[in-house]
Structures are given as structure tokens and as C-alpha cells.
Write an enzyme that holds these catalytic residues in place. Structure first.
Site, short mmCIF file in Angstrom:
data_model
loop_
_atom_site.label_atom_id
_atom_site.label_comp_id
_atom_site.label_asym_id
_atom_site.label_seq_id
_atom_site.Cartn_x
_atom_site.Cartn_y
_atom_site.Cartn_z
CE LYS A 1 -3.81 1.83 2.74
NZ LYS A 1 -4.71 1.68 3.96
CB SER B 1 -7.95 3.55 3.18
OG SER B 1 -7.31 2.86 4.30
CB SER C 1 -8.06 0.55 6.29
OG SER C 1 -8.58 1.98 6.36
#
Lengths: 100, 525
Positions: free
Chosen positions: B77, B172, B196
């Protein structure tokens, strides 16, 4: 209970972020309203919790210099620099106040 | 038949020379190109990945692979620092920022020989639950393009249907979830502060593990909420999550919030007996808005455990409804502090405004942050004002203790693992999702995942079934602190029972069958 202009101004100075428009102010109002629900909970006699690891000892390492000397690396990402300095515009000039 | 994990199978294939790390890497890179429309990746590190693959290949030739992860393509990420590779947090504030160092978890993966394919897309600074609010655009859920979803949608003109009905990946860590779900990597790192990692895992039909706070180093993970953030692990099966966890967990001298307990990597048993377990069903997780489909799935899951002889009991976590409000205050407060470092001086975007330090900082932050980030900073600063500190921030910290105590009470009453839904419903179309603002959505979507972050407990999403609309729905297990082995064992047992289907991505039929077909068929028993 609306947030006063004085507080909005104060927040913009503290945060160095502006509300930009009335929508931003509205957003803050809603955020405060939302947070007010917290007061439905009875917290008498309850201690605040900083961390879930509060029962443990924080790890502290020996105070020895084990790394560093990476000035060049760190300066690479800065836009304005002179020799080994980061260059900032003049300080001690306050931001203008927020208008109504 | 005993089901060994995917990573072990690929690792075996690499050892036996049935496939080489370079081939694996090239196929993934090629797949990333052909699934570009998913927008799962912000940066693809093609050159360095191929170099790493080549080095891995040399190790295999010498018969000296570093471990199971050697040669395995992974994605990270984009809020983890990666040396020499741009790290943006999907924000204009960090466009062009080339990390001078690797986050500890990234370094650990690389030390094991993993091949870093690239950085995945997210909501800006990990604030959001849809991966829709980033500077590089939204992530599309790969299931939007699955036969399973298309079969269930109302036929429109083909091009219109594709554009209007694609669903969100969740957030997210949506990019990481989409990357794993679409086979472009074997594992991905996400982060989890309010859900997330688990939320997009549920929406994309993959396993999403949130480890215990303090188990995995946060050094190099650009922080959102220091007291709740953890690196998250996304994989296609529970066994793989255990492998990745094994390579990442453990004390890091560079992160003093990692515990000093000795961590022993573990392998999950293949034969699992759940009859000695006590599974708790927290009644407050039957939250308003929970879809009847998920409610029914949850109930069926409870029955599965019951029929296997486990003790399944209803429990209560009374402060659950307040975790979102509590999070709202604590998160914005920590964000206000954490985002203060972005001022344009040392790294990241710098405004051309040069009249004074303050005006330069203010302009840089106005130009660099999106509305969501700015809104949270301002709210956080409000709650931290002297006149509000006790009333909001301290109050929220007290409520946090109550939420954490709820879990302690339940786990000390003999419950081993909690079973709950992960999300209120399946992924919604993007056009519908953006009708509400980020805070509203986050408040809705994090409701079932957030409390585990409050209490620092490990939790995992396991894909359970497809919804009526052909989209993945997952269920969540929450375990005791540092009991990841027990948690993952239960999760693996459940995964075996439900036999979640493999995604049928039509675009992929044109690709090489070979290793990928092997992977796909290995995903179900």
C-alpha cells in the site's frame, strides 16, 4: 451552539489549514454534533486510555548513535535548500485574520 | 484431501523449477498492465521487480532460496515507505516524494526474497472506506468485471453497464485488496486503523488480517492514528496470511510500540477440531443497516460451528455503538498532530507562496491536502483546544477504555473467538457510494470493524459467500490479543467449510493458463 468566528480563526492559525468556504465550516459543525454523542456514555470513575499497551514497559534502547550521516539523502526530497540547510521564508509574520 | 496453502504450492513450483521467479514476475507485470482499468496500482516498479526476480532465480539455481516468500510477487500500500520508490499516500502532498528508506515490514519482505511489484492505491492518507478519495482516482473492485456479477446485473448496453455499475473496492486499502483479488500479486500489505484492511478484503473476496497492535512494526508506515494503526495483510487464503505474518511479526527496535515478547512463526494445522472452542456472537453487531443477506450468512456460520460441536453463545459488547463516535474524536485528534509534519520544508509538495513561513505552510497544506484530510485536521484541532480537551478528547479516551474492557470481560468469561459480520452489506456501485460524504460513509462502513482497533485486538475477514448480486461477502473473526495462531486456525477451519468461489474474470481468459490456472484451482478444495 455555533462555532464563533474567533474560534474558526484560531483553528486556522493552529492547523495552518483553511476552511476555504462555508462548506468547510458546516463540516466542522457536523463533526462537533457527531462527537457530542459521546456524552451519552457514563464515564464516572473511568480513567482515560492512551494506549492498549499501557500495562507494558515501553522499549527504550541504549542511547548510542547507531545511524546517521545521511544528510545528502534527506536533502534530496527538499525543494529549497542551500548547502546543508533547508530554506524557509521569513518567520514571525502572522497570518491575516479570518473575515466573516 | 489436505489443503496446503497457495504460497507453499508456488514455492514448491519454484523449487522444482516448474516456474521461475522471472516468469512469475513477468506474468504479474503483464496482468497489472491488462487490468490497469482497476486502478489498483499507483506505481509499478517494473525494473526493480525484475531485478529482484533475477536475484531470486539465482538463489533457486544455487538451491538456496531464502524461504517460502523467495521470488513471490507482492504489492505494498502506498502509505509504506519504499526506498527509491515514490511514496504518495495518494496525496498531492507527497507527489514526487522518493522514500529514503524502507518501512520495516517492506524490508522484512525484501529480506525474505519477495519481489516488490509496486505501490497500491488508497484513500488519501488512508482516510476513507472506499478507496475513492485519492489523488490518483478511485480503485475499481475486480468483481465488477466478474462473470458472477455480470450474470446478476440488469442488462444494459455493454459499455454503459460497465461504466455505471462498477462497484467500489472498499477502503482504505482498496488497491491492495483489488491487486490480490485480481491475481496480480500473491500477497499485499495494507494498513488497518478502523477496518481499512478488513473492509476492502470483504468487498474484494480476499482474506484480510489485522494483527494485534504491537505485534508488527509501524516503522515506515506513514501514521494516521499512532495508537491504533497496524500494518494489514491481504492474501487469497488464510494459510498464506499465516506465512506473511510469520515473516513480519516481532519486536522492532525502531518501533518502541512493538512488544518485546518472543514471536514464533507458526504453520496452521490441516486437521482442525473446533469442538473444544467457545465462539461468541456479540449481539450489538446486529447493527442497524445490516443486510438481511449478511445476517443470514452470519447465522448460518454460527450453525456451522454449533454442528461441529463448538459452544456458540451470544455475548454483549455494550459500548460497541459508541466506537465510531469515539474513533471520530481520537482519530481526528491524532491526525491533527500527525499531519502537522507536512509543511513543504523538508519533503513533499511546497507552495510557491513565499511571503512568510506561516503563509507558505498554509498554502502548501491547502494545495496538498484534499477536503477530507483538511476537514479531519480542523476537527481534530477543535477537539484538542484547551476549552474542549477534557470534554471531547479525554472523554473519548475514557470511552475507549470502556470499549476495550467490554472485550476483556467477554474473553475472560471463556469465549475464545468472536464471530461477526465485517461489513453491513456488499460493495455498492461507485455512483451510489459518492452520493454521501467521506465522513458519513466511514461512519457507516467502519461500524463493525472499528472496535477491534480501539481494543488493539487481532481480527480477520474471511470471504464467506457471494451475495444475490454476485459480489463477495465476508465474515469477521476477532481474537484475543497476541493469539493470532488460534484466530487463524478458526478462520482456516471456516474457510474450508464455505469453499468461497474463485472469481471468474473474463479479461483473464486471454492470458496464459499455466501457473495461474494452477493457482485458481488451488484456491478451492
Amino acid at each position: 451552539q455555533k462555532v464563533t468566528v474567533a474560534v474558526l480563526d484560531h483553528l486556522e492559525h493552529l492547523a495552518l489549514v483553511d476552511f476555504r468556504d462555508s462548506e468547510g465550516v458546516e463540516r466542522l459543525q457536523k463533526a462537533i454534533q457527531f462527537a457530542d454523542q459521546l456524552h451519552e456514555v457514563n464515564t464516572d470513575g473511568v480513567e482515560p486510555m492512551d494506549s492498549v499497551l499501557e500495562d507494558r514497559c515501553l522499549y527504550l534502547r541504549e542511547d548510542d548513535v547507531t545511524e546517521g550521516n545521511c544528510t545528502k539523502e534527506l536533502l534530496k526530497n527538499a525543494r529549497e535548500k542551500v548547502e546543508e540547510y533547508f530554506v524557509a521564508p521569513p518567520g514571525n509574520i502572522p497570518l491575516p485574520k479570518v473575515e466573516e | 484431501a489436505s489443503k496446503r496453502n497457495l504460497l507453499f504450492q508456488v514455492s514448491a513450483a519454484l523449487k522444482e523449477g516448474r516456474v521461475t521467479p522471472t516468469e512469475l514476475c513477468q506474468r504479474c507485470l503483464s496482468l497489472i498492465k491488462s487490468t490497469k482499468f482497476l486502478n489498483a496500482y499507483i506505481n509499478v516498479a517494473e525494473e526493480t521487480a525484475l531485478k529482484q526476480a533475477e536475484e531470486s532465480e539465482q538463489r533457486y539455481r544455487r538451491g538456496q532460496p531464502l524461504g517460502v516468500l523467495d521470488g513471490i510477487p507482492v504489492a505494498v500500500k502506498d502509505n509504506f515507505n519504499t526506498a527509491g520508490i515514490e511514496t504518495t499516500c495518494a496525496s498531492n502532498m507527497l507527489k514526487g516524494y522518493i522514500s529514503p528508506y524502507n518501512a520495516t515490514v517492506v524490508q522484512k519482505l525484501l529480506d525474505q526474497g519477495a519481489v516488490l511489484l509496486g505501490k497500491t492505491n488508497l484513500d488519501e492518507f488512508a482516510m476513507g472506506s472506499g478507496s475513492t478519495d485519492g489523488a490518483f482516482g478511485p480503485v475499481r473492485n475486480p468483481w465488477s468485471y466478474s462473470r458472477q456479477y455480470k450474470e446478476k446485473s440488469v442488462p444494459k448496453s455493454p459499455s454503459e453497464a460497465r461504466e455505471c455499475t462498477w462497484v467500489i473496492a472498499g477502503g482504505s486499502s482498496g488497491g491492495s485488496a483489488a491487486a490480490v483479488s485480481s491475481f496480480t500479486c500473491f500477497a499485499a500489505l495494507g494498513s488497518d486503523t478502523g477496518g481499512s484492511t478488513r473492509n476492502p478484503a470483504a468487498h474484494c473476496g480476499v482474506v484480510g488480517l489485522k494483527p494485534t497492535y504491537g505485534l508488527i512494526s509501524r516503522h515506515g508506515l506513514i501514521p494516521l492514528v499512532n495508537s491504533m494503526d497496524v500494518p494489514g495483510i491481504l492474501t487469497r487464503c488464510v494459510d498464506d496470511a499465516a506465512v506473511v505474518l510469520g515473516s513480519l511479526a516481532g519486536h522492532d527496535p525502531k518501533d518502541s510500540t512493538t512488544v518485546q515478547d518472543n514471536f514464533k512463526p507458526f504453520e496452521l494445522p490441516n486437521v482442525i477440531d473446533v469442538s473444544k472452542l467457545s465462539i461468541g456472537i456479540p449481539k450489538e453487531y446486529h447493527a442497524p443497516g445490516l443486510s438481511s443477506e449478511i445476517l443470514s450468512l452470519w447465522s448460518k456460520a454460527a450453525d456451522l460451528f454449533k454442528n461441529a460441536g463448538a459452544k456458540v453463545i451470544e455475548v454483549s459488547l455494550p459500548h460497541t455503538p459508541y466506537s465510531i463516535v469515539c474513533y471520530h474524536v481520537l482519530c481526528t485528534a491524532e491526525v491533527a498532530s500527525n499531519m502537522a509534519r507536512f509543511d513543504g520544508l523538508e519533503y513533499g509538495h511546497r507552495s510557491a507562496v513565499n511571503k512568510s513561513t506561516e503563509s507558505m505552510y498554509a498554502a502548501t497544506r491547502r494545495e496538498g491536502f484534499n477536503d477530507v484530510v483538511r476537514g479531519r485536521i480542523l476537527s481534530g484541532n477543535y477537539f484538542l483546544l484547551k476549552q474542549n480537551y477534557e470534554h471531547y478528547f479525554i472523554k473519548a479516551q475514557k470511552v475507549r477504555r470502556l470499549i476495550a474492557s467490554d472485550f476483556v470481560k467477554v474473553f475472560s468469561s471463556g469465549v475464545d473467538v468472536l464471530l461477526t459480520p465485517t461489513t453491513l452489506r456488499e460493495a455498492v456501485p461507485y455512483m451510489e457510494f459518492i452520493q454521501e460524504d467521506n465522513r458519513t460513509r466511514s461512519a457507516q462502513d467502519d461500524i463493525l470493524t472499528q472496535a477491534a482497533n480501539m481494543a488493539g485486538l487481532p481480527a480477520i475477514n474471511v470471504p464467506a459467500a457471494l451475495s444475490e448480486r454476485g459480489l463477495p461477502v465476508g465474515l469477521q473473526f476477532i481474537g484475543r490479543a497476541f493469539q493470532e495462531k488460534q484466530l487463524l486456525t478458526v478462520a482456516k477451519w471456516f474457510e474450508k467449510q464455505v469453499k468461497f468461489p474463485v472469481i471468474q474474470l473474463e479479461e483473464m481468459k486471454r492470458h496464459d493458463q499455466g501457473v495461474f490456472q494452477h493457482q485458481q484451482s488451488a484456491s478451492f478444495s
